[in-house]
Design a protein around this motif. Sequence first.
Motif, mmCIF file in Angstrom:
data_model
loop_
_atom_site.group_PDB
_atom_site.id
_atom_site.type_symbol
_atom_site.label_atom_id
_atom_site.label_comp_id
_atom_site.label_asym_id
_atom_site.label_seq_id
_atom_site.Cartn_x
_atom_site.Cartn_y
_atom_site.Cartn_z
ATOM 1 N N TYR A 323 40.342 37.918 28.656
ATOM 2 C CA TYR A 323 41.279 38.471 29.645
ATOM 3 C C TYR A 323 42.456 37.517 29.760
ATOM 4 N N GLU A 324 43.646 37.997 29.415
ATOM 5 C CA GLU A 324 44.809 37.105 29.307
ATOM 6 C C GLU A 324 46.082 37.907 29.545
ATOM 7 N N MET A 325 47.072 37.306 30.240
ATOM 8 C CA MET A 325 48.332 38.001 30.501
ATOM 9 C C MET A 325 49.380 37.727 29.425
ATOM 10 N N SER A 326 49.170 36.694 28.609
ATOM 11 C CA SER A 326 50.113 36.380 27.530
ATOM 12 C C SER A 326 49.688 37.107 26.258
ATOM 13 N N LEU A 351 44.593 42.729 27.838
ATOM 14 C CA LEU A 351 45.819 42.216 28.441
ATOM 15 C C LEU A 351 45.808 42.548 29.928
ATOM 16 N N GLY A 352 45.996 41.536 30.764
ATOM 17 C CA GLY A 352 46.026 41.806 32.197
ATOM 18 C C GLY A 352 46.190 40.538 32.998
ATOM 19 N N SER A 353 46.632 40.695 34.228
ATOM 20 C CA SER A 353 46.805 39.574 35.144
ATOM 21 C C SER A 353 45.630 39.528 36.112
ATOM 22 N N VAL A 354 45.247 38.304 36.522
ATOM 23 C CA VAL A 354 44.148 38.184 37.489
ATOM 24 C C VAL A 354 44.590 38.667 38.869
ATOM 25 N N ARG A 355 45.882 38.881 39.062
ATOM 26 C CA ARG A 355 46.360 39.420 40.335
ATOM 27 C C ARG A 355 46.296 40.944 40.372
ATOM 28 N N LEU A 360 41.235 44.309 36.766
ATOM 29 C CA LEU A 360 40.073 43.429 36.674
ATOM 30 C C LEU A 360 38.768 44.219 36.834
ATOM 31 N N GLU A 361 38.726 45.046 37.880
ATOM 32 C CA GLU A 361 37.495 45.798 38.150
ATOM 33 C C GLU A 361 37.190 46.775 37.019
ATOM 34 N N GLN A 362 38.220 47.434 36.523
ATOM 35 C CA GLN A 362 38.024 48.375 35.415
ATOM 36 C C GLN A 362 37.444 47.653 34.190
ATOM 37 N N THR A 363 37.963 46.481 33.896
ATOM 38 C CA THR A 363 37.503 45.718 32.724
ATOM 39 C C THR A 363 36.070 45.264 32.905
#
Length: 650
Positions: A323-326, A351-355, A360-363
């Motif tokens: 899980y990474e935003m970059s 790809l995603g932000s922890v915010r 997050l929940e979907q992943t």
Amino acid sequence: MISSLETMLNRPHAWANGLTRSQKKLILASVDALLVAFSLWTSVAIRLGSLWPQFVWNTGWWLLLALPLVGIGIFYSLGLYRVVMRSMGRHGALCILQGTILLSLVLTSFGYFDTRLFIPRSTPIIFALVLGCSLVAVRMIGRSYYRWLNERGAERRPVLIYGAGQSGLQLVSALDAAKEFRPVAFLDDEPSLAGSFFAGRRVHPPADLDALLARFGVSDVLLALPSISRARRKEIVEFLSQRPVQVQTIPSMAELVSGIESIDKLRNVGVEELLGRDAVDPDLDLFTSVRGRTVMVTGAGGSIGSELCRQIVTADPRCLVLYEMSEFGLYSIEQELSQLAPRGFCVHAVLGSVRDEPRLEQTIRRHGVETIFHAAAYKHVPLVEANPFEGIRNNTFGTECVARVAARCGVGRAILVSTDKAVRPTNVMGASKRLAERVFQKAQQRCKTTVFSMVRFGNVMGSSGSVIPLFQKQIAAGGPVTVTHPEVIRYFMTIPEAAQLVIQAGSMAHGGDVFLLNMGSPVSILDLAKRMIHLSGLDVKDDVNPHGDIEIVFSGLRPGEKLFEELLVDGTALPTAHPKIMRSLDSLAHSGGEIDDALSELRSAVENADMDATIGLLHRLVEGYSTEMTSGSGPEMELASTVRGGANLV
């Protein structure tokens, strides 16, 4: 005149260089045939004390023609001509030994079955000795000529090899075949080897180093010590760093055995050699948090996150979620793991932000995540100090999203990667990470199905934003090297060691634990800079040595930076099952309701870009927090800095 003479001398060299492999074999076989005839004549002359005894050669002249032909056939069948002369070694010597013995037996049989020949019984023995020595000598001469021919015009730097073991011999062999270095001698700690010769080079004790540097003009020392302990390696590197030599090393024994690297893949000695401690082997019983489980790593493309991923895939998990935003960071670690992970192992790149709480929940639900390592954070102190609102959003509120989703989805374990800068912080980054620890402790109070824990440690060597890559870049550019303050000290740990300990600490957690990693002894950053300059073969330029190569400049402490870091808030820690992991007794200073209200206020202040309210709340929420924002800080500077340099430093 000199030019024409040199041209004449270069013609045979050019001719030799232009020969094909088949032509070289034909020439070598012809030389061997002459050597067989020469050895036969020599052995008879030695035995009978006459250069040409008529009673032998009147009837046996044909042996001078037949025996070379037989010899060539024997040598060919034994594979002697498949051995490349420049790499002549044990196999070639064995072929020569077998061939000379067989040929001497053939000579003996000629004398036995043909009674007209007069061949004294000792002649075949002398013949074998003379022929064997001649064949070896010709090949040694040929190998030396090849090396000389290969080295012509090349300016090879003289080097010392530290380590006269098998690795040292292999390194000398590899360097002899190359054009960059010329090994002149060995250094070795073993007293019994002093004065011995290996591969034509003398072995010296380390005490002779200064004399050897002056005698041969050496500016490079190559370490051929792949299997010694880290502590001994550190001692050797410290000893060498006091001399004006560049120190390089061969790969580690693990890399050599696995085939990842070869013996001649030299690299500069890393600063970890100066900071190195003997490694503690990982306790395989402490990998239960990942073995057989679906694991997710947030910030998977960062320095710590990516190393966590590398360690996890070797610990037999069910699958791994990145899980990474970059985008680039995620792509890079996914490609690396595709080569490292076992065939058929599932790696999911997200790809995603922890915010982004819904993402997050979907992943987590889609992949059935059982363990989360939360490593996503902005960690560069000056950048977060210049961009405080973004730092708090990502480090504190992003952690709050991870904690809520982990509890809601029934994740078994959630481990927060924290920092020593969270202890009595003097910067926003440290304060935001301390609040992240509070968030996890609060989550543990409310949730009994998920085990929340935190792992706190200091600087890791080679991570993004670390001082060590900066020093290396500055030295390569010719300086100056910038040190913030002459009294700054820091704790350091290698990234792989830190990642392994994080995984093991997470497996020991019972809920709400704050684990501390044993970082060893603190290191003076000024001393570190000097050692790195010396290890590069350069001198420090200062008042004592005004003609040195690299100057060290003191730039002053940056906003929020401390002279030293701590790992404990209240000074109390207990040992655990692992010698390098301690459990802190840090207590939660606020009840769940109080911290909820305070975090809600902090969120409003951040969203409204209210700097005064934000700093006031940090003082209230974070014990020991003490800092003054530098002039120029504020919403405007924060926005401008975000545009210029707000990279995802996870």
